[in-house]
Motif scaffolding. Structure first.
Motif, PDB file in Angstrom:
ATOM      1  N   LEU A 149      28.378  -8.842 -22.463  1.00 59.31           N
ATOM      2  CA  LEU A 149      28.007  -8.156 -21.203  1.00 59.31           C
ATOM      3  C   LEU A 149      28.331  -9.146 -20.047  1.00 59.31           C
ATOM      4  CD1 LEU A 149      24.743  -6.645 -22.106  1.00 59.31           C
ATOM      5  CD2 LEU A 149      27.142  -5.498 -21.837  1.00 59.31           C
ATOM      6  N   SER A 150      28.156  -8.451 -18.726  1.00 63.67           N
ATOM      7  CA  SER A 150      28.528  -9.375 -17.480  1.00 63.67           C
ATOM      8  C   SER A 150      27.560  -9.208 -16.586  1.00 63.67           C
ATOM      9  CB  SER A 150      29.969  -9.123 -17.129  1.00 63.67           C
ATOM     10  OG  SER A 150      29.978  -7.801 -16.679  1.00 63.67           O
ATOM     11  N   PHE A 151      27.314  -9.965 -15.527  1.00 62.91           N
ATOM     12  CA  PHE A 151      26.163  -9.589 -14.510  1.00 62.91           C
ATOM     13  C   PHE A 151      26.893 -10.331 -13.213  1.00 62.91           C
ATOM     14  CE2 PHE A 151      25.279 -14.142 -15.783  1.00 62.91           C
ATOM     15  CZ  PHE A 151      25.010 -14.814 -14.586  1.00 62.91           C
ATOM     16  N   SER A 152      26.716  -9.440 -12.119  1.00 65.53           N
ATOM     17  CA  SER A 152      27.387  -9.671 -10.558  1.00 65.53           C
ATOM     18  C   SER A 152      26.269 -10.344 -10.021  1.00 65.53           C
ATOM     19  CB  SER A 152      27.664  -8.601 -10.159  1.00 65.53           C
ATOM     20  OG  SER A 152      26.538  -7.476 -10.005  1.00 65.53           O
ATOM     21  N   THR A 153      26.618 -11.233  -8.919  1.00 66.46           N
ATOM     22  CA  THR A 153      25.683 -11.956  -8.149  1.00 66.46           C
ATOM     23  C   THR A 153      26.293 -11.934  -6.762  1.00 66.46           C
ATOM     24  OG1 THR A 153      26.625 -14.238  -8.368  1.00 66.46           O
ATOM     25  CG2 THR A 153      25.049 -13.311  -9.926  1.00 66.46           C
ATOM     26  N   ALA A 154      25.667 -12.595  -5.580  1.00 67.99           N
ATOM     27  CA  ALA A 154      26.137 -12.653  -4.344  1.00 67.99           C
ATOM     28  C   ALA A 154      26.681 -13.915  -4.173  1.00 67.99           C
ATOM     29  CB  ALA A 154      25.016 -12.644  -3.312  1.00 67.99           C
ATOM     30  N   ARG A 181      31.120 -12.246  -2.982  1.00 65.65           N
ATOM     31  CA  ARG A 181      30.547 -12.754  -1.600  1.00 65.65           C
ATOM     32  C   ARG A 181      29.604 -11.776  -0.911  1.00 65.65           C
ATOM     33  NH1 ARG A 181      36.538 -14.589   0.944  1.00 65.65           N
ATOM     34  NH2 ARG A 181      36.953 -16.200  -0.383  1.00 65.65           N
ATOM     35  N   GLY A 182      28.634 -11.825  -1.384  1.00 65.91           N
ATOM     36  CA  GLY A 182      27.424 -11.152  -0.868  1.00 65.91           C
ATOM     37  C   GLY A 182      26.928 -10.110  -1.860  1.00 65.91           C
ATOM     38  N   ASN A 183      25.596  -9.545  -1.549  1.00 62.99           N
ATOM     39  CA  ASN A 183      24.961  -8.542  -2.305  1.00 62.99           C
ATOM     40  C   ASN A 183      25.542  -7.230  -2.303  1.00 62.99           C
ATOM     41  OD1 ASN A 183      22.611  -9.760  -3.745  1.00 62.99           O
ATOM     42  ND2 ASN A 183      21.802 -10.420  -1.907  1.00 62.99           N
ATOM     43  N   ALA A 184      26.272  -6.715  -1.170  1.00 63.09           N
ATOM     44  CA  ALA A 184      26.610  -5.609  -1.114  1.00 63.09           C
ATOM     45  C   ALA A 184      27.772  -5.365  -2.203  1.00 63.09           C
ATOM     46  CB  ALA A 184      27.213  -5.360   0.270  1.00 63.09           C
ATOM     47  N   GLN A 185      28.799  -6.435  -2.003  1.00 59.85           N
ATOM     48  CA  GLN A 185      29.978  -6.261  -3.200  1.00 59.85           C
ATOM     49  C   GLN A 185      29.511  -6.292  -4.522  1.00 59.85           C
ATOM     50  OE1 GLN A 185      33.298  -9.073  -2.316  1.00 59.85           O
ATOM     51  NE2 GLN A 185      34.502  -8.047  -3.937  1.00 59.85           N
ATOM     52  N   ALA A 186      28.503  -7.303  -4.801  1.00 62.41           N
ATOM     53  CA  ALA A 186      28.107  -7.162  -6.139  1.00 62.41           C
ATOM     54  C   ALA A 186      27.326  -6.019  -6.431  1.00 62.41           C
ATOM     55  CB  ALA A 186      26.972  -8.255  -6.134  1.00 62.41           C
ATOM     56  N   THR A 187      26.540  -5.231  -5.644  1.00 61.77           N
ATOM     57  CA  THR A 187      26.098  -4.064  -5.951  1.00 61.77           C
ATOM     58  C   THR A 187      27.187  -2.932  -6.211  1.00 61.77           C
ATOM     59  OG1 THR A 187      24.282  -4.670  -4.805  1.00 61.77           O
ATOM     60  CG2 THR A 187      24.361  -2.339  -5.205  1.00 61.77           C
TER      61      THR A 187
END
Length: 321
Positions: A149-154, A181-187
């Motif tokens: 599994l993977s996880f995204s971050t800012a 590059r930031g929470n918006a793209q990670a989300t």
């Protein structure tokens, strides 16, 4: 008038004028925010500046100096004159994380910057895409141990990255980190299914949780979040996670050597501002909760969390240039 009398009169006038001229502040105060505009830190700084301007009788001007995980803005304040006219509003990570991540720090936070007060803390939500079919932390851990599994971050060394690495280490997992590059793209990519999970700021994911587009499994702090009262804390999963607590704080800081009288003036400002219900309501909407506190509280927070994050950083091998 004899010259001696004239000089005496002039000296007396200057003596009377000096206290008025020395009264702090007698010019605008610059409040440096070491991250980009628009985030919770920046918004709180601007709210604080509005209230402080009225209490101090001088403009408090917010300046954003982002870059290098907050080091650029913090360094500019560390190098400023300690006269109370240049202050820093920062996340605690500039003192609790960056010294262990950056090989060449441009300044020593412990020596170059002094806390004035603790301006609230924030937790994050562990959210996953619904397609994973998990509803609890235990189910997620079991799934993560059965398949990649993977996880995204800012971004590298961001709060979400550090929190997930702490989670990995505590639960015995090895999820793949996907930095953005930031929470918006990670989300956005989490919503799109490009990644599986993430520890992300509650205000940024709240609407998607309520819409069923993301599933909130837990929050990272020591208490449930008022915005997600039905979502447990990570530590409620028990076992190895029973002491899990991943929070970050906002701290008002000054260059080292600022006079005690000026620091005391700002402590008084913070006490008054943080006693206003309307101000606290605005912070609550940003996901910023207690504790709020004085310099001792802020210093204790830094010491405790520097110990925690240095261990996480070392075990995860997180570095930055």
């Amino acid at each position: 008038m004899p010259i001696r009398s004239l000089l005496a009169s002039a000296g007396a006038a200057l003596a009377l004028a000096a206290p008025a001229h020395a009264q702090y502040p007698d010019q605008p105060v610059h409040l440096v925010v070491n991250f980009s505009a628009g985030g919770p830190l920046d918004i709180e700084a601007r709210l604080l500046a509005q209230h402080a301007s009225k209490l101090l009788g001088q403009p408090v001007i917010v300046e954003n100096r982002a870059g290098a995980a907050g080091n650029i803005g913090a360094d500019s304040v560390a190098r400023a004159a300690p006269d109370g006219y240049t202050l820093l509003m920062t996340t605690d990570s500039v003192a609790t994380v960056n010294p262990f991540v950056y090989r060449d720090m441009p300044f020593d936070p412990a020596r170059a910057l002094h806390p004035i007060g603790l301006a609230g803390a924030f937790s994050q939500a562990l959210v996953v895409r619904p397609e994973l079919g998990v509803k609890t932390v235990d189910e997620f851990i079991a799934l993560a141990k059965s398949r990649p599994l993977s996880f995204s971050t800012a971004g590298n060394a961001s709060p979400g990255h550090l929190t997930f690495e702490m989670f990995n280490q505590t639960a015995g997992l090895e999820l793949t980190h996907v930095p953005y590059r930031g929470n918006a793209q990670a989300t956005t990519d989490l919503l799109g299914g490009q990644v599986d999970a993430g520890f992300l700021a509650v205000p940024g994911v709240l609407q998607y949780v309520k819409q069923g587009k993301l599933v909130a499994l837990a929050v990272s702090g020591d208490q449930r979040d008022p915005a997600l009262p039905e979502v447990p804390t990570v530590r409620e999963a028990g076992g190895s996670l029973q002491s899990f607590d991943a929070r970050f704080a906002f701290i008002l800081m000054s260059p080292a050597g600022m006079p005690d009288a000026i620091a005391g003036r700002w402590r008084g400002v913070l006490e008054k501002v943080f006693a206003e219900p309307s101000f606290l309501q605005r912070l609550d909407a940003l996901g910023i909760r207690a504790p709020f506190g004085d310099a001792r509280t802020a210093t204790a927070w830094i010491q405790e969390h520097a110990s925690t994050w240095s261990t996480v950083v070392k075990h995860a091998g997180i570095t930055a240039n």
